[in-house]
Design a protein around this motif. Sequence first.
Motif, short mmCIF file in Angstrom:
data_model
loop_
_atom_site.label_atom_id
_atom_site.label_comp_id
_atom_site.label_asym_id
_atom_site.label_seq_id
_atom_site.Cartn_x
_atom_site.Cartn_y
_atom_site.Cartn_z
N GLN A 128 0.83 -1.20 0.00
CA GLN A 128 0.00 0.00 0.00
C GLN A 128 0.88 1.26 0.00
O GLN A 128 0.60 2.22 -0.73
N GLU A 129 1.93 1.27 0.81
CA GLU A 129 2.82 2.44 0.84
C GLU A 129 3.52 2.62 -0.49
O GLU A 129 3.68 3.76 -0.96
N GLU A 146 2.38 1.73 -3.42
CA GLU A 146 1.38 2.20 -4.37
C GLU A 146 1.11 3.69 -4.18
O GLU A 146 1.02 4.44 -5.16
N GLN A 147 1.02 4.14 -2.93
CA GLN A 147 0.80 5.56 -2.67
C GLN A 147 1.99 6.39 -3.15
O GLN A 147 1.81 7.47 -3.73
N ARG A 184 1.79 6.61 -6.95
CA ARG A 184 0.76 7.56 -7.38
C ARG A 184 1.21 9.00 -7.17
O ARG A 184 0.99 9.86 -8.02
#
Length: 131
Positions: free
Chosen positions: A79-80, A82-83, A86
């Motif tokens: 998740q980190e 991916e953030q 982005r």
Amino acid sequence: MDDYPLLNLFWTMLWFFLWVMWFFLLFKVITDIFRDHSLGGWGKAGWLILVLVLPYLGVLVYLIARGRSMHERDAKQVQENEQAFRAYVQKAAGPGAGGSSADELHKLAALKDKGDITQEEFDRAKAKLLV
């Protein structure tokens, strides 16, 4: 080839595969030990000594004791990443790529003024932008 039958070749390949998988699992556990921020220095040292001194038993105990949290740390890491990706893409695209709502409204108004879109289409697009 008569000295090494096909079944022995199969067993050799199986053992080699298990050996490679063992090293993969060992490195995964060691990586997880260092990635865990909830463990203190002594906890990390203890797990590392256990995994290195008694590797088979240490990895098995680690997976039983901390396997669930190991998965949670993996998910958090994904998740980190991916953030961060982005954020990088948005930064690299620059301010003109996406445009602000005001810029989009200005473009819509220009299209309406030129007659390219109707008042109804303008109102729908404006509502989408402002939501």
